[in-house]
Design a protein around this motif. Sequence first.
Motif, PDB file in Angstrom:
ATOM      1  N   GLY A   4      -4.945  -4.770  -8.714  1.00 27.96           N
ATOM      2  CA  GLY A   4      -5.457  -5.438  -7.506  1.00 27.96           C
ATOM      3  C   GLY A   4      -4.879  -4.858  -6.229  1.00 27.96           C
ATOM      4  O   GLY A   4      -4.659  -5.580  -5.257  1.00 27.96           O
ATOM      5  N   ILE A   5      -4.629  -3.563  -6.246  1.00 33.43           N
ATOM      6  CA  ILE A   5      -4.137  -2.855  -5.042  1.00 33.43           C
ATOM      7  C   ILE A   5      -5.210  -1.834  -4.665  1.00 33.43           C
ATOM      8  O   ILE A   5      -5.692  -1.081  -5.524  1.00 33.43           O
ATOM      9  N   SER A   6      -5.575  -1.786  -3.385  1.00 35.42           N
ATOM     10  CA  SER A   6      -6.708  -0.944  -2.981  1.00 35.42           C
ATOM     11  C   SER A   6      -6.392   0.551  -3.056  1.00 35.42           C
ATOM     12  O   SER A   6      -7.263   1.361  -3.338  1.00 35.42           O
ATOM     13  N   GLY A   7      -5.110   0.918  -2.781  1.00 35.15           N
ATOM     14  CA  GLY A   7      -4.747   2.339  -2.794  1.00 35.15           C
ATOM     15  C   GLY A   7      -4.786   2.946  -1.402  1.00 35.15           C
ATOM     16  O   GLY A   7      -5.180   4.106  -1.236  1.00 35.15           O
ATOM     17  N   ALA A   8      -4.363   2.164  -0.405  1.00 35.26           N
ATOM     18  CA  ALA A   8      -4.271   2.697   0.962  1.00 35.26           C
ATOM     19  C   ALA A   8      -3.259   3.833   0.973  1.00 35.26           C
ATOM     20  O   ALA A   8      -2.315   3.850   0.175  1.00 35.26           O
ATOM     21  N   ILE A   9      -3.467   4.751   1.915  1.00 38.05           N
ATOM     22  CA  ILE A   9      -2.630   5.965   1.975  1.00 38.05           C
ATOM     23  C   ILE A   9      -1.139   5.617   2.085  1.00 38.05           C
ATOM     24  O   ILE A   9      -0.285   6.282   1.502  1.00 38.05           O
ATOM     25  N   GLN A  10      -0.845   4.522   2.793  1.00 37.33           N
ATOM     26  CA  GLN A  10       0.568   4.138   2.965  1.00 37.33           C
ATOM     27  C   GLN A  10       1.167   3.637   1.658  1.00 37.33           C
ATOM     28  O   GLN A  10       2.354   3.786   1.427  1.00 37.33           O
ATOM     29  N   HIS A  11       0.359   3.049   0.803  1.00 36.09           N
ATOM     30  CA  HIS A  11       0.876   2.636  -0.518  1.00 36.09           C
ATOM     31  C   HIS A  11       1.055   3.867  -1.403  1.00 36.09           C
ATOM     32  O   HIS A  11       2.094   4.031  -2.055  1.00 36.09           O
ATOM     33  N   LEU A  12       0.043   4.750  -1.379  1.00 31.54           N
ATOM     34  CA  LEU A  12       0.103   5.946  -2.229  1.00 31.54           C
ATOM     35  C   LEU A  12       1.325   6.800  -1.907  1.00 31.54           C
ATOM     36  O   LEU A  12       1.902   7.441  -2.790  1.00 31.54           O
ATOM     37  N   VAL A  40       6.379  -1.586  -2.250  1.00 30.06           N
ATOM     38  CA  VAL A  40       6.316  -0.159  -2.561  1.00 30.06           C
ATOM     39  C   VAL A  40       5.460   0.549  -1.514  1.00 30.06           C
ATOM     40  O   VAL A  40       4.436   0.014  -1.095  1.00 30.06           O
ATOM     41  N   GLY A  41       5.869   1.737  -1.090  1.00 28.02           N
ATOM     42  CA  GLY A  41       5.031   2.500  -0.183  1.00 28.02           C
ATOM     43  C   GLY A  41       5.814   3.231   0.876  1.00 28.02           C
ATOM     44  O   GLY A  41       7.049   3.305   0.831  1.00 28.02           O
ATOM     45  N   GLN A  42       5.071   3.734   1.839  1.00 28.21           N
ATOM     46  CA  GLN A  42       5.641   4.529   2.938  1.00 28.21           C
ATOM     47  C   GLN A  42       6.767   3.778   3.634  1.00 28.21           C
ATOM     48  O   GLN A  42       7.788   4.352   3.979  1.00 28.21           O
ATOM     49  N   THR A  43       6.568   2.484   3.844  1.00 26.10           N
ATOM     50  CA  THR A  43       7.579   1.701   4.556  1.00 26.10           C
ATOM     51  C   THR A  43       8.428   0.860   3.607  1.00 26.10           C
ATOM     52  O   THR A  43       9.216   0.034   4.052  1.00 26.10           O
ATOM     53  N   GLY A  44       8.262   1.076   2.313  1.00 28.66           N
ATOM     54  CA  GLY A  44       9.034   0.323   1.325  1.00 28.66           C
ATOM     55  C   GLY A  44       9.770   1.246   0.375  1.00 28.66           C
ATOM     56  O   GLY A  44      10.225   2.312   0.766  1.00 28.66           O
ATOM     57  N   VAL A  45       9.851   0.814  -0.879  1.00 24.43           N
ATOM     58  CA  VAL A  45      10.543   1.607  -1.894  1.00 24.43           C
ATOM     59  C   VAL A  45       9.623   2.735  -2.353  1.00 24.43           C
ATOM     60  O   VAL A  45       8.424   2.526  -2.540  1.00 24.43           O
ATOM     61  N   LEU A  51      -4.545 -10.193  -6.330  1.00 24.18           N
ATOM     62  CA  LEU A  51      -4.058 -11.247  -7.241  1.00 24.18           C
ATOM     63  C   LEU A  51      -4.142 -12.639  -6.630  1.00 24.18           C
ATOM     64  O   LEU A  51      -3.778 -13.626  -7.264  1.00 24.18           O
ATOM     65  N   LYS A  52      -4.600 -12.694  -5.395  1.00 23.47           N
ATOM     66  CA  LYS A  52      -4.962 -13.962  -4.711  1.00 23.47           C
ATOM     67  C   LYS A  52      -3.811 -14.864  -4.292  1.00 23.47           C
ATOM     68  O   LYS A  52      -3.952 -15.599  -3.329  1.00 23.47           O
ATOM     69  N   GLY A  53      -2.694 -14.870  -4.994  1.00 24.95           N
ATOM     70  CA  GLY A  53      -1.610 -15.784  -4.593  1.00 24.95           C
ATOM     71  C   GLY A  53      -0.398 -15.644  -5.501  1.00 24.95           C
ATOM     72  O   GLY A  53      -0.505 -15.101  -6.603  1.00 24.95           O
TER      73      GLY A  53
HETATM   74  P1  FAD Z   1      -6.181  -5.069  -0.060  1.00 25.81           P
HETATM   75  O1  FAD Z   1      -6.411  -3.890   0.809  1.00 25.81           O
HETATM   76  O2  FAD Z   1      -6.683  -6.362   0.395  1.00 25.81           O
HETATM   77  O3  FAD Z   1      -6.778  -4.705  -1.484  1.00 25.81           O
HETATM   78  C1  FAD Z   1      -6.889  -5.616  -2.529  1.00 25.81           C
HETATM   79  C2  FAD Z   1      -7.561  -4.901  -3.698  1.00 25.81           C
HETATM   80  O4  FAD Z   1      -7.636  -5.780  -4.794  1.00 25.81           O
HETATM   81  C3  FAD Z   1      -8.979  -4.420  -3.397  1.00 25.81           C
HETATM   82  O5  FAD Z   1      -9.112  -3.050  -3.748  1.00 25.81           O
HETATM   83  C4  FAD Z   1      -9.851  -5.283  -4.288  1.00 25.81           C
HETATM   84  O6  FAD Z   1     -11.002  -4.606  -4.783  1.00 25.81           O
HETATM   85  C5  FAD Z   1      -8.902  -5.622  -5.410  1.00 25.81           C
HETATM   86  N1  FAD Z   1      -9.214  -6.898  -6.086  1.00 25.81           N
HETATM   87  C6  FAD Z   1      -9.572  -8.075  -5.505  1.00 25.81           C
HETATM   88  N2  FAD Z   1      -9.717  -9.021  -6.452  1.00 25.81           N
HETATM   89  C7  FAD Z   1      -9.444  -8.434  -7.645  1.00 25.81           C
HETATM   90  C8  FAD Z   1      -9.450  -8.875  -8.994  1.00 25.81           C
HETATM   91  N3  FAD Z   1      -9.723 -10.155  -9.314  1.00 25.81           N
HETATM   92  N4  FAD Z   1      -9.126  -7.977  -9.960  1.00 25.81           N
HETATM   93  C9  FAD Z   1      -8.842  -6.673  -9.661  1.00 25.81           C
HETATM   94  N5  FAD Z   1      -8.846  -6.205  -8.409  1.00 25.81           N
HETATM   95  C10 FAD Z   1      -9.132  -7.054  -7.404  1.00 25.81           C
HETATM   96  N6  FAD Z   1       0.972  -0.878   2.342  1.00 25.81           N
HETATM   97  C11 FAD Z   1       1.749  -0.771   1.254  1.00 25.81           C
HETATM   98  O7  FAD Z   1       1.376  -1.206   0.153  1.00 25.81           O
HETATM   99  N7  FAD Z   1       2.978  -0.161   1.370  1.00 25.81           N
HETATM  100  C12 FAD Z   1       3.452   0.338   2.522  1.00 25.81           C
HETATM  101  O8  FAD Z   1       4.571   0.862   2.550  1.00 25.81           O
HETATM  102  C13 FAD Z   1       2.652   0.226   3.675  1.00 25.81           C
HETATM  103  N8  FAD Z   1       3.067   0.721   4.860  1.00 25.81           N
HETATM  104  C14 FAD Z   1       2.241   0.638   5.941  1.00 25.81           C
HETATM  105  C15 FAD Z   1       2.634   1.224   7.140  1.00 25.81           C
HETATM  106  C16 FAD Z   1       1.803   1.175   8.242  1.00 25.81           C
HETATM  107  C17 FAD Z   1       2.267   1.792   9.531  1.00 25.81           C
HETATM  108  C18 FAD Z   1       0.541   0.553   8.130  1.00 25.81           C
HETATM  109  C19 FAD Z   1      -0.394   0.532   9.320  1.00 25.81           C
HETATM  110  C20 FAD Z   1       0.139  -0.020   6.957  1.00 25.81           C
HETATM  111  C21 FAD Z   1       0.970  -0.006   5.846  1.00 25.81           C
HETATM  112  N9  FAD Z   1       0.599  -0.571   4.625  1.00 25.81           N
HETATM  113  C22 FAD Z   1       1.384  -0.420   3.550  1.00 25.81           C
HETATM  114  C23 FAD Z   1      -0.619  -1.387   4.505  1.00 25.81           C
HETATM  115  C24 FAD Z   1      -1.785  -0.611   3.892  1.00 25.81           C
HETATM  116  O9  FAD Z   1      -2.477   0.090   4.886  1.00 25.81           O
HETATM  117  C25 FAD Z   1      -2.754  -1.567   3.188  1.00 25.81           C
HETATM  118  O10 FAD Z   1      -3.209  -2.509   4.113  1.00 25.81           O
HETATM  119  C26 FAD Z   1      -2.170  -2.303   1.998  1.00 25.81           C
HETATM  120  O11 FAD Z   1      -1.571  -1.379   1.094  1.00 25.81           O
HETATM  121  C27 FAD Z   1      -3.253  -3.056   1.277  1.00 25.81           C
HETATM  122  O12 FAD Z   1      -2.664  -3.879   0.294  1.00 25.81           O
HETATM  123  P2  FAD Z   1      -3.511  -4.329  -0.953  1.00 25.81           P
HETATM  124  O13 FAD Z   1      -4.113  -3.151  -1.603  1.00 25.81           O
HETATM  125  O14 FAD Z   1      -2.647  -5.232  -1.768  1.00 25.81           O
HETATM  126  O15 FAD Z   1      -4.629  -5.286  -0.340  1.00 25.81           O
END
Ligand code: FAD
Length: 321
Positions: free
Chosen positions: A267-275, A251-256, A213-215
Amino acid sequence: MSILVYIEHAEGKVKKTSLEAVSFANALAAKTGEGEVVALALGTIGQDELASVGKAGASKVLHGSDDRLTAGVIQAHASAVAQAFEKVGAKTVVLAKSSLGDAVAARLAIKINAALVSNVVELPDTSAGYKVKRSIFTGKAFAETEVTTENKILAIKKNAVDLKTDGGDATVETFDVSLSDADFASKITSTERATGEVLLPEADIVVSGGRGLKGPENWGMIEDLAKTLGAATGCSKPVSDIGWRPHHEHVGQTGVKVAPSLYIAIGISGAIQHLAGVNSSKCIVVVNKDPEAPFFKAADYGIVGDAFEVVPKLNEALKAE
Ligand code: FAD
């Protein structure tokens, strides 16, 4: 014989998770022949609301209406459930897995000498012994637990059970709970909402945004969509780390950890910690411009597209409904 269900309520309504527990108990009674399902409600709540618990499969609701029980006094609730357990001659207590449920169940297990299995996802296998399937590692695996005690407490995971809605009204009976000072050794004296918004851990619908979501200036469309849906807002960890959103939305492993009926991830990538924080959701909808984003693998529905185009259109379409 009966199965006893401890039900929770808030703001005059029985919680959906407790209705799921009643539905579970109803199916369990049909399977094990444990007789009728009796629910126990504590504190101030309307009689009509209690009678409606019958729709989920309870034939009777015991109501411990003592006003001192309204504020979720854990020790007192555990004492009340133990007394009701004895009164109805139950061997099994069913309740919803929740913060209050966990606290009450642990104390109750000692009082009634019962095995406690938490995060139960399906009816026990009683073909040889009593084996209960439960969710572990934030939903990534299942464990089978064998219960050997006569008395049992089963705490049901949110969204694991289909809600029964076709039962009749339950009869509501006053239940006099005998309480001592020890039951009130600690108590909640007041509660207040931190915000007027829907609370994230309790929400039935969550609209969540990520770094895509950029900001923070772009969160208006997330809030608008949440408002249309009566949803809570959430976010990924980096979003709250950077300060775009408050930490209590992370939200996630370290959150709610949430378990709504609908989780919309934008706009969330779906990292394992979020899932890890969302995989108990009943339905997941993902909006992401990258078709390879890992979240799509966990999604029930996916929209490949730019959030800045998709979200306003989605909101307009929902408003027009
Ligand atoms: P990004 O990984 O940057 O993904 C952004 C996504 O937005 C991308 O998929 C991209 O394709 C998409 N996108 C970009 N622009 C647009 C657009 N205009 N329209 C639509 N889509 C767009 N993360 C958590 O969320 N919760 C946790 O509890 C958590 N705990 C963690 C614990 C540990 C120990 C570690 C190492 C990491 C943890 N993380 C956690 C971080 C996690 O690994 C990811 O880095 C994080 O979830 C990524 O956040 P994101 O998807 O918002 O950002």
